[in-house]
Design an enzyme around this catalytic site. Structure first.
Site, PDB file in Angstrom:
ATOM      1  N   CYS A 277       0.832  -1.194   0.000  1.00  0.00           N
ATOM      2  CA  CYS A 277       0.000   0.000   0.000  1.00  0.00           C
ATOM      3  C   CYS A 277       0.866   1.243   0.000  1.00  0.00           C
ATOM      4  CB  CYS A 277      -0.904   0.005   1.218  1.00  0.00           C
ATOM      5  SG  CYS A 277       0.046   0.013   2.727  1.00  0.00           S
TER       6      CYS A 277
ATOM      7  N   CYS B  63       2.915   1.906   3.203  1.00  0.00           N
ATOM      8  CA  CYS B  63       4.136   1.098   3.362  1.00  0.00           C
ATOM      9  C   CYS B  63       5.226   1.705   2.500  1.00  0.00           C
ATOM     10  CB  CYS B  63       3.964  -0.342   2.910  1.00  0.00           C
ATOM     11  SG  CYS B  63       2.427  -1.081   3.317  1.00  0.00           S
TER      12      CYS B  63
ATOM     13  N   ASP C 114     -10.381  21.767 -29.999  1.00  0.00           N
ATOM     14  CA  ASP C 114      -9.599  22.350 -31.069  1.00  0.00           C
ATOM     15  C   ASP C 114     -10.377  22.072 -32.359  1.00  0.00           C
ATOM     16  OD1 ASP C 114      -7.237  23.602 -31.984  1.00  0.00           O
ATOM     17  OD2 ASP C 114      -6.547  21.682 -32.747  1.00  0.00           O
TER      18      ASP C 114
ATOM     19  N   ASP D 109      -5.262  17.521 -31.068  1.00  0.00           N
ATOM     20  CA  ASP D 109      -4.438  16.471 -31.661  1.00  0.00           C
ATOM     21  C   ASP D 109      -2.962  16.678 -31.352  1.00  0.00           C
ATOM     22  OD1 ASP D 109      -4.015  18.709 -33.147  1.00  0.00           O
ATOM     23  OD2 ASP D 109      -4.643  17.868 -35.062  1.00  0.00           O
TER      24      ASP D 109
ATOM     25  N   ASP E 120      -1.395  22.735 -30.197  1.00  0.00           N
ATOM     26  CA  ASP E 120      -2.206  22.926 -28.991  1.00  0.00           C
ATOM     27  C   ASP E 120      -1.656  22.164 -27.792  1.00  0.00           C
ATOM     28  OD1 ASP E 120      -2.860  20.362 -29.760  1.00  0.00           O
ATOM     29  OD2 ASP E 120      -4.829  20.908 -30.529  1.00  0.00           O
TER      30      ASP E 120
END
Ligand code: ADP
Ligand code: MG
Length: 740
Positions: free
Chosen positions: A14, A17, A438, A635, A639
């Site tokens: 976890c 730990c 976009d 894409d 951007d």
């Protein structure tokens, strides 16, 4: 000397730990760059000087994990670990299931094996076996957690188990209490189911893909310089080599088609079973299936860098990560543990200090709850009630809550071509209230066609000039111009000193003339003379076309109109997003007129046009400043900053460049419906996790009052434990049925 050391760690299951291990290691000044992978059960770090490794090993063991030096930095399969866990889980159930049935037989029908005492002795010995032998790692980590006051979920399990077992001890010493030893065994066994599922979950999604990888080709048919064919293992393929793929075969590696026409089945990535046409110049993805024609492909990526390899790595990383809500639950246990200890203590004090009231109460209750016996001492009842409180409060299904839901959710995503970067992505994506799209390549196909061009130069020379410059660019418009010119069998010229101005155009030198190619804004900024073309530019824009201008030595020599069409489900996707109550916005670097036409077709009212990449970034920031949770869909061409800035960046496209870092969600395939699906899937998965956290506590918490009043029958405890585990698992599995 700097050396990287990799340890394999056992028992680190976890986050807390892992944090403990990290803490121990960071105490050494000689150690840096500590990196922990929960998935691979490894920790790696850099050593600046020699450290006594065996001492270090001891220190880590002290917090309840055992570590072995691993001899390579190679990822260690967690299959062995899963096997050990599975064995523990099976053994646990092999003992606790018959014990539970036996207990039911005793309590409901009075069936005892031999006498009541013999029956108890059997319970005691077998339960001790489950708790102390099989559950040893849990008890060990509980011990260290208590010593260090660093509680985690395991501590709750450990405390509950020990509480349950102590009832058996008390009975051995002749104190009249109801025995919970079998419940103790049950808590441990359920706990191991949780751990086991968690391990399976972390290997699950990537295993599905890895299996496909196994199915794919291992050899490729390379055509060498002499034109001869040669079988080469995929891992030895070099970029630039030419390979041949026959119909029906899996494409061995990412590449570009240089000869042949076919359709390719990309279902394994997109989840959409449609065939995608491939011709010269198109990219193909390794592991997809070539359907009809013979394809000659130029290798584009090495085997470690393919789309598939990156997707697998991404899924692995996603599962190494923790969803914040889980970390929150972990943190909550820090308060929950002491709270329960105090509650148990108060219960004890309550019974001991008010004997008269207690006896009255018991007498009254025994009328309604027949299993309450009146011949116990008050001390016996006090001990029983306080231990029962500890036991019932132990939420043994807590460890199942997030992993089971994530396993189903992420797996479902993978099947639908949706790849989440990590658990946090799911938690944020379910809050999205604004989707920014976009235009080119997102709303539109990104495969524009040249419709017309006007120039005062020789028409062939003009297009040759344009294609020469555009052959340097990856932009969809560039590709369309290049392929248009190629069809006319015009060969591009040599280009010097080129510069790509993202989202605007290109600058270059051809035959001593300085060439500019791009949009109007670019031309205005560069103070280029429009040379009488402005009217025609306007006319093309009115028709919804994107116009590219070309200038030689700062004077416009012609313009090209290209037209991009909407993807066929863009309208539907925008509509469904709006129906979800999400605000939809469109951004584009293209001109306002064609932006408005596209916006009108998809019914997006908020449009920002003529943007440079940094304008796109700023628009995202403005929305965020208003408190919106933004998803930016693009894409990755012009951007990527905006994608990175958005709360959730969604990269879309069946291309190969799309596993880029700026995206938190990657959609393989063209369809914008993927955006809607990712939001729906995140919502469903996240609410399942919340739901599960609730159910993990629910049954246990409602029985706490029973426990405090000394009414908790071991059968009730058993049912509560079983119900919370079963509810959580069943609840997560129901996610499978979700219609995206
Ligand atoms: P979008 O925002 O629609 O995805 P981009 O930001 O990629 O569009 O590009 C904006 C505009 O810049 C394009 O419409 C085009 O006019 C111009 N442009 C950018 N790169 C190029 C290129 N390589 N060739 C021609 N035009 C380009
Ligand atoms: Mg774009």
């Amino acid at each position: 000397m700097k050396q990287t050391i990799v340890f394999q760690i056992e028992g680190m299951s976890c986050v807390s730990c892992a944090q403990n291990v990290e803490k121990v290691l960071n105490e050494y000044s000689e150690i840096s760059d500590v990196r922990i992978s929960i998935l691979n059960k490894t920790v790696s770090f850099k050593l600046t000087e020699d450290v006594d490794l065996s001492l270090l090993q001891k220190k880590v063991e002290n917090i309840g994990c055992s570590i072995h030096l691993s001899n390579s930095s190679h990822k260690i399969s967690n299959l062995d670990f899963i096997k050990v866990l599975k064995r523990r889980m099976m053994l646990g159930w092999a003992i606790s299931l018959p014990l539970s049935l036996k207990m039911m037989g005793e309590r409901f029908f009075g069936w005892y094996i031999g006498s009541e005492n013999i029956a108890f002795t059997i319970d005691f010995i077998l339960a001790a076996l489950v708790i102390f032998v099989i559950g040893f790692p849990v008890l060990r980590s509980t011990y260290y957690a208590l010593v260090r006051r660093n509680y985690n979920m395991d501590s709750l399990i450990g405390i509950g188990t020990m509480g349950a077992f102590s009832t058996g001890l008390l009975r051995l010493f002749g104190i009249e209490v109801e025995s919970f030893v079998v419940i103790g065994a049950l808590i441990i066994s359920i706990h191991f189911v949780g751990n086991y599922l968690k391990e399976i979950a972390s290997g699950h999604a990537s295993a599905t893909i890895k299996q496909l990888l196994e199915l794919g080709a291992k050899q490729a048919r390379v055509i060498n310089k002499q034109g001869l064919m040669q079988d080469v293992p995929i891992k030895d393929l070099l970029v630039g080599q030419i390979i041949l793929v026959e119909p029906g075969e899996a494409i061995p590696i990412d590449g570009v088609v240089i000869e042949g026409i076919s359709a390719v089945d990309e279902t394994i990535f997109t989840g959409e079973s449609i065939l995608i046409g491939k011709k010269c110049g198109d990219t193909v993805i390794g592991a997809t299936i070539n359907q009809f024609g013979l394809l000659k492909i130029r290798v584009d990526k090495t085997v470690d860098d393919t789309f598939l390899a990156r997707i697998v790595r991404m899924i692995e990383d996603a599962q190494d990560s923790k969803i914040p809500v889980q970390a929150f639950a972990d943190k909550a246990t820090v308060f929950f543990v002491p709270a329960i200890l105090i509650l148990a203590l108060l219960t004890f004090v309550f019974w001991i200090t008010s004997p008269v009231f207690a006896i009255d109460l018991l007498e009254f209750l025994s009328y309604y709850f027949p299993w309450v016996s009146l011949d116990k001492s008050i001390f016996g009842v006090a001990v029983f009630a306080s231990i029962a409180t500890l036991v019932i409060a132990c939420p043994c299904a807590l460890g199942l809550a997030a992993p089971t839901a994530l396993m189903v959710g992420i797996g479902k995503g993978v099947k639908a071509g949706i790849f989440f970067r990590n658990g946090e992505t799911i938690q944020i994506a379910q809050k999205i209230d604004t989707v920014v799209l976009d235009k080119t390549g997102t709303l539109t196909t990104g495969k524009p066609q040249v419709v017309d061009y006007i120039t005062h130069l020789d028409r062939t020379d003009f297009m040759q000039l344009a294609a020469s410059v555009e052959s340097l660019s990856d932009h969809p418009i560039a590709k369309s111009i290049v392929s248009y010119v190629r069809k006319k069998k015009i060969v591009p010229n040599k280009v010097d000193d080129f510069k790509i101005i993202t989202g605007q155009g290109i600058e270059a030198n051809i035959n001593g003339c300085q060439v500019h190619l791009g949009n109007i804004r670019f031309f205005i900024e560069q103070q280029i003379d429009f040379g009488g073309y402005i009217m025609q530019v306007d006319a093309f824009q009115e028709m919804g076309y994107t116009v590219i201008l070309l200038a030689c030595d700062f004077k416009c020599v012609g313009i090209i109109a290209v037209h991009d069409t909407l993807k066929n489900d863009s309208i539907e996707a925008v509509k469904s997003l709006k129906e979800l109550g999400i605000k939809v916005v469109m951004l584009t670097g293209d001109n306002e007129k064609s932006a408005k036409i596209i916006g009108g077709q998809v019914h997006v009212e908020t449009i920002f046009a003529d943007l440079k990449p940094e304008d796109k970034l700023n628009i995202i920031k403005t929305y965020q400043a208003k408190g919106n949770v933004i998803a930016m869909v693009g894409d990755g061409i012009s951007d990527s900053e905006a994608l990175e800035q958005a709360d959730i960046g969604i990269a879309i496209g069946s291309g190969i460049e799309i596993t880029n870092k700026s995206a938190s969600i990657t959609l393989v395939g063209e369809s914008l419906m993927g955006v809607l699906k990712s939001i729906n899937l995140s919502k469903a998965t996240f609410s399942k996790i919340q739901n599960n956290l609730f159910w993990a506590f629910f049954y246990n918490v409602i029985f706490i009052p029973f426990a405090i009043l000394g009414l908790l029958h071991p059968i009730i405890a058993e049912i509560a434990m079983a119900l919370s585990a079963v509810t959580v698992i069943a609840n997560s599995l129901r996610l499978k049925k979700l219609e995206l």
